[in-house]
Design a protein around this motif. Structure first.
Motif, PDB file in Angstrom:
ATOM      1  N   TYR A 204       0.810  -1.221   0.000  1.00 37.83           N
ATOM      2  CA  TYR A 204       0.000   0.000   0.000  1.00 37.83           C
ATOM      3  C   TYR A 204       0.839   1.265   0.000  1.00 37.83           C
ATOM      4  O   TYR A 204       0.352   2.330  -0.389  1.00 37.83           O
ATOM      5  N   LEU A 205       2.099   1.172   0.391  1.00 42.61           N
ATOM      6  CA  LEU A 205       2.993   2.300   0.155  1.00 42.61           C
ATOM      7  C   LEU A 205       3.131   2.528  -1.343  1.00 42.61           C
ATOM      8  O   LEU A 205       3.031   3.664  -1.837  1.00 42.61           O
ATOM      9  N   LEU A 206       3.342   1.449  -2.077  1.00 42.69           N
ATOM     10  CA  LEU A 206       3.485   1.542  -3.530  1.00 42.69           C
ATOM     11  C   LEU A 206       2.174   1.952  -4.194  1.00 42.69           C
ATOM     12  O   LEU A 206       2.169   2.755  -5.134  1.00 42.69           O
ATOM     13  N   ALA A 207       1.057   1.425  -3.705  1.00 46.61           N
ATOM     14  CA  ALA A 207      -0.243   1.796  -4.264  1.00 46.61           C
ATOM     15  C   ALA A 207      -0.483   3.293  -4.088  1.00 46.61           C
ATOM     16  O   ALA A 207      -0.999   3.967  -4.994  1.00 46.61           O
ATOM     17  N   GLY A 208      -0.131   3.828  -2.921  1.00 51.21           N
ATOM     18  CA  GLY A 208      -0.280   5.259  -2.700  1.00 51.21           C
ATOM     19  C   GLY A 208       0.597   6.079  -3.629  1.00 51.21           C
ATOM     20  O   GLY A 208       0.183   7.129  -4.145  1.00 51.21           O
ATOM     21  N   MET A 209       1.818   5.623  -3.859  1.00 49.53           N
ATOM     22  CA  MET A 209       2.738   6.333  -4.752  1.00 49.53           C
ATOM     23  C   MET A 209       2.219   6.320  -6.192  1.00 49.53           C
ATOM     24  O   MET A 209       2.316   7.317  -6.917  1.00 49.53           O
ATOM     25  N   ILE A 210       1.650   5.191  -6.616  1.00 48.39           N
ATOM     26  CA  ILE A 210       1.087   5.101  -7.966  1.00 48.39           C
ATOM     27  C   ILE A 210      -0.150   5.984  -8.088  1.00 48.39           C
ATOM     28  O   ILE A 210      -0.345   6.673  -9.106  1.00 48.39           O
ATOM     29  N   ALA A 211      -0.990   6.006  -7.058  1.00 47.16           N
ATOM     30  CA  ALA A 211      -2.175   6.870  -7.078  1.00 47.16           C
ATOM     31  C   ALA A 211      -1.773   8.333  -7.227  1.00 47.16           C
ATOM     32  O   ALA A 211      -2.440   9.110  -7.923  1.00 47.16           O
ATOM     33  N   GLU A 212      -0.691   8.716  -6.591  1.00 49.30           N
ATOM     34  CA  GLU A 212      -0.229  10.101  -6.696  1.00 49.30           C
ATOM     35  C   GLU A 212       0.200  10.435  -8.113  1.00 49.30           C
ATOM     36  O   GLU A 212      -0.101  11.528  -8.632  1.00 49.30           O
ATOM     37  N   LYS A 213       0.886   9.514  -8.774  1.00 49.69           N
ATOM     38  CA  LYS A 213       1.320   9.769 -10.154  1.00 49.69           C
ATOM     39  C   LYS A 213       0.128   9.795 -11.111  1.00 49.69           C
ATOM     40  O   LYS A 213       0.023  10.659 -11.981  1.00 49.69           O
ATOM     41  N   ALA A 214      -0.778   8.842 -10.935  1.00 52.60           N
ATOM     42  CA  ALA A 214      -1.914   8.743 -11.854  1.00 52.60           C
ATOM     43  C   ALA A 214      -2.940   9.835 -11.611  1.00 52.60           C
ATOM     44  O   ALA A 214      -3.569  10.332 -12.554  1.00 52.60           O
ATOM     45  N   GLY A 215      -3.105  10.227 -10.347  1.00 56.90           N
ATOM     46  CA  GLY A 215      -4.141  11.195 -10.018  1.00 56.90           C
ATOM     47  C   GLY A 215      -3.682  12.633  -9.964  1.00 56.90           C
ATOM     48  O   GLY A 215      -4.504  13.548  -9.911  1.00 56.90           O
ATOM     49  N   GLY A 216      -2.367  12.846  -9.933  1.00 54.78           N
ATOM     50  CA  GLY A 216      -1.852  14.198  -9.931  1.00 54.78           C
ATOM     51  C   GLY A 216      -1.946  14.922  -8.607  1.00 54.78           C
ATOM     52  O   GLY A 216      -1.672  16.118  -8.526  1.00 54.78           O
ATOM     53  N   LEU A 217      -2.323  14.223  -7.551  1.00 53.93           N
ATOM     54  CA  LEU A 217      -2.385  14.774  -6.204  1.00 53.93           C
ATOM     55  C   LEU A 217      -1.844  13.747  -5.230  1.00 53.93           C
ATOM     56  O   LEU A 217      -1.810  12.545  -5.530  1.00 53.93           O
ATOM     57  N   GLY A 218      -1.455  14.202  -4.035  1.00 49.10           N
ATOM     58  CA  GLY A 218      -1.032  13.270  -3.016  1.00 49.10           C
ATOM     59  C   GLY A 218      -2.156  12.319  -2.643  1.00 49.10           C
ATOM     60  O   GLY A 218      -3.338  12.646  -2.801  1.00 49.10           O
ATOM     61  N   TRP A 219      -1.807  11.156  -2.151  1.00 47.07           N
ATOM     62  CA  TRP A 219      -2.850  10.182  -1.791  1.00 47.07           C
ATOM     63  C   TRP A 219      -3.761  10.742  -0.710  1.00 47.07           C
ATOM     64  O   TRP A 219      -4.967  10.480  -0.711  1.00 47.07           O
ATOM     65  N   ARG A 220      -3.200  11.535   0.210  1.00 45.11           N
ATOM     66  CA  ARG A 220      -4.014  12.132   1.271  1.00 45.11           C
ATOM     67  C   ARG A 220      -5.086  13.032   0.680  1.00 45.11           C
ATOM     68  O   ARG A 220      -6.266  12.955   1.038  1.00 45.11           O
ATOM     69  N   GLU A 221      -4.685  13.925  -0.218  1.00 47.36           N
ATOM     70  CA  GLU A 221      -5.637  14.851  -0.826  1.00 47.36           C
ATOM     71  C   GLU A 221      -6.703  14.109  -1.627  1.00 47.36           C
ATOM     72  O   GLU A 221      -7.873  14.510  -1.648  1.00 47.36           O
ATOM     73  N   GLN A 222      -6.301  13.020  -2.277  1.00 46.90           N
ATOM     74  CA  GLN A 222      -7.284  12.266  -3.051  1.00 46.90           C
ATOM     75  C   GLN A 222      -8.292  11.560  -2.145  1.00 46.90           C
ATOM     76  O   GLN A 222      -9.485  11.489  -2.478  1.00 46.90           O
ATOM     77  N   VAL A 223      -7.857  11.042  -1.014  1.00 47.64           N
ATOM     78  CA  VAL A 223      -8.803  10.469  -0.064  1.00 47.64           C
ATOM     79  C   VAL A 223      -9.775  11.542   0.417  1.00 47.64           C
ATOM     80  O   VAL A 223     -10.991  11.317   0.525  1.00 47.64           O
ATOM     81  N   GLU A 224      -9.254  12.723   0.683  1.00 47.31           N
ATOM     82  CA  GLU A 224     -10.100  13.818   1.158  1.00 47.31           C
ATOM     83  C   GLU A 224     -11.100  14.254   0.082  1.00 47.31           C
ATOM     84  O   GLU A 224     -12.294  14.409   0.356  1.00 47.31           O
ATOM     85  N   HIS A 225     -10.615  14.439  -1.165  1.00 49.83           N
ATOM     86  CA  HIS A 225     -11.467  14.967  -2.224  1.00 49.83           C
ATOM     87  C   HIS A 225     -12.428  13.928  -2.785  1.00 49.83           C
ATOM     88  O   HIS A 225     -13.550  14.286  -3.186  1.00 49.83           O
ATOM     89  N   ARG A 226     -11.998  12.677  -2.826  1.00 50.72           N
ATOM     90  CA  ARG A 226     -12.801  11.648  -3.471  1.00 50.72           C
ATOM     91  C   ARG A 226     -13.722  10.894  -2.513  1.00 50.72           C
ATOM     92  O   ARG A 226     -14.713  10.304  -2.945  1.00 50.72           O
TER      93      ARG A 226
END
Length: 396
Positions: A204-226
């Motif tokens: 899940y460290l890697l999943a978070g890093m991939i989400a950041e690249k694909a989504g253009g935001l940090g994983w934290r911000e994406q959890v908050e916004h999505r």
């Protein structure tokens, strides 16, 4: 094998996360029901009994539980030291939030579950038999990658069981923890025809890093916004390296070989494998929204619910003997038929247990802290499963 030496959660590092103490907790163990007719909780005698049973199984643990059904909401707790609306670190229950973000990105065409780690993080997962070109995003979410769990590294164990003050305000980036994990060979190489799984926070460290690249935001911000904002989860947040819990919460102390340590405020669990803070009420809202299609299209929810049963984690199997693991979501059978979806969290002094029926009509969330001893998680989980079974089968 000792049930106190599990790999795969923060609490598996010498079991120091197993002994949280609510300082003002009532030691009697008498369950206190939320008064009937109150605006945010009713009374269930079965829930009261199950809360007492969880406390007895855990050994002086304090328990806060909340159920939601067609009849309304019921709450119960074992001591006044745990606020009814307590915030707590959800630990590995955070993985379900991160999995939802990744699956939303897949639904938007920003990534594919069949993409390799090498595709998104070129050159990162290499060496000692590790090969990112053979590991997919799906493998990360389902723990079928075989990657070593970084929290089992001796350096991590030493840090947590030694002078905790040195790491209380930890801000180590995810990439450094991944590098630590990659010093070790994998447990196995992914087999996509006959998948097997073993729990690893590294995934899940890697999943978070991939989400950041694909989504253009940090994983934290994406959890908050999505997730957090759309669902109106007013008491859920991702503190990152901020060690404070601003809302009502239980004080957490742990008895370690080095003495008693206060774990109430820390930033050790700030990464995508464990970084979400929530409440029992918000977790019930989140899991109901997930199973009723408010967060994911049908195709992605179906992917999330495709489980793997074969495991290379005997300690996990001892604690969760039935069911299977999907994409950041676990399935466990119910005695009344069918099963429920959930994800547990074992962290530094905080234990989270959740559950939701397949139709989303019944949910349960439990927060557990202990009074200094090291709970046997096989017994504790057995009692927590019974609580979930009673709540989700409608025994009240």
């Amino acid at each position: 094998m000792s049930t106190q030496g599990r790999a795969g959660r923060w609490a598996r590092t010498g079991r120091i996360g197993a002994a949280a103490l609510t300082l003002a907790a009532v030691a009697s163990g008498v369950a206190q029901a939320r008064p009937a007719g109150s605006p945010d909780g009713g009374h269930s005698r079965v829930l009261d009994a199950d809360v007492r049973a969880v406390r007895a199984a855990g050994g002086a643990v304090e328990v806060l539980a909340e159920t939601r059904t067609e009849k309304g909401t019921a709450r119960s707790r074992t001591g006044a030291g745990v606020p009814w609306d307590a915030q707590f670190r959800t630990a590995s229950t955070s993985k379900t939030f991160v999995a939802v973000v990744v699956l939303q990105l897949a639904a938007e065409g920003r990534l594919s579950l069949d993409d390799t780690v090498e595709r998104w993080l070129p050159g990162l997962v290499r060496g000692h038999g590790n090969d990112g070109s053979r590991i997919t995003v799906r493998d990360l979410l389902q723990h079928t990658s075989g990657l070593f769990d970084y929290v089992r590294d001796p350096e991590v164990t030493k840090a947590k069981t030694g002078d905790f003050e040195k790491i209380r305000n930890d801000a180590t980036p995810a990439g450094q923890w991944v590098a630590l994990a990659l010093r070790h060979p994998p447990l196995f190489v992914p087999d996509h025809r006959h998948p097997r799984w073993a729990y690893s926070n590294t995934n899940y460290l890697l999943a978070g890093m991939i989400a950041e690249k694909a989504g253009g935001l940090g994983w934290r911000e994406q959890v908050e916004h999505r997730i957090i904002a759309p669902l109106g989860l007013r008491h859920t947040f991702v503190p990152g390296t901020n060690p404070f819990l601003p809302g009502p919460h239980a004080a957490v102390t742990v008895n370690t070989p080095a003495g008693t340590v206060d774990f109430t405020e820390h930033s050790v669990q700030h990464t995508a494998d464990s970084g979400v803070v929530s409440t029992t009420g918000d977790l019930n809202t989140f899991f109901r929204a997930l199973l009723t299609g408010r967060l994911l299209p049908k195709a992605q929810l179906a992917e999330m619910q495709r489980t793997v049963v074969r495991t290379d984690d005997p300690e996990d199997l001892a604690e969760w003997p039935s069911g299977g693991y999907g994409l950041g979501l676990r399935w466990t059978p119910l005695s009344c038929g069918g099963g429920y979806w959930h994800h547990e969290g074992d962290g530094l002094g905080s234990y989270t247990r959740t559950g939701v029926t397949a139709d989303g009509r019944r949910t349960v969330a439990v927060s557990i802290t202990s009074a200094g001893s090291m709970p046997d998680l096989v017994k504790l989980n057995g009692a927590a499963r019974q609580l979930a079974d009673d709540a989700l089968c409608g025994r009240d």
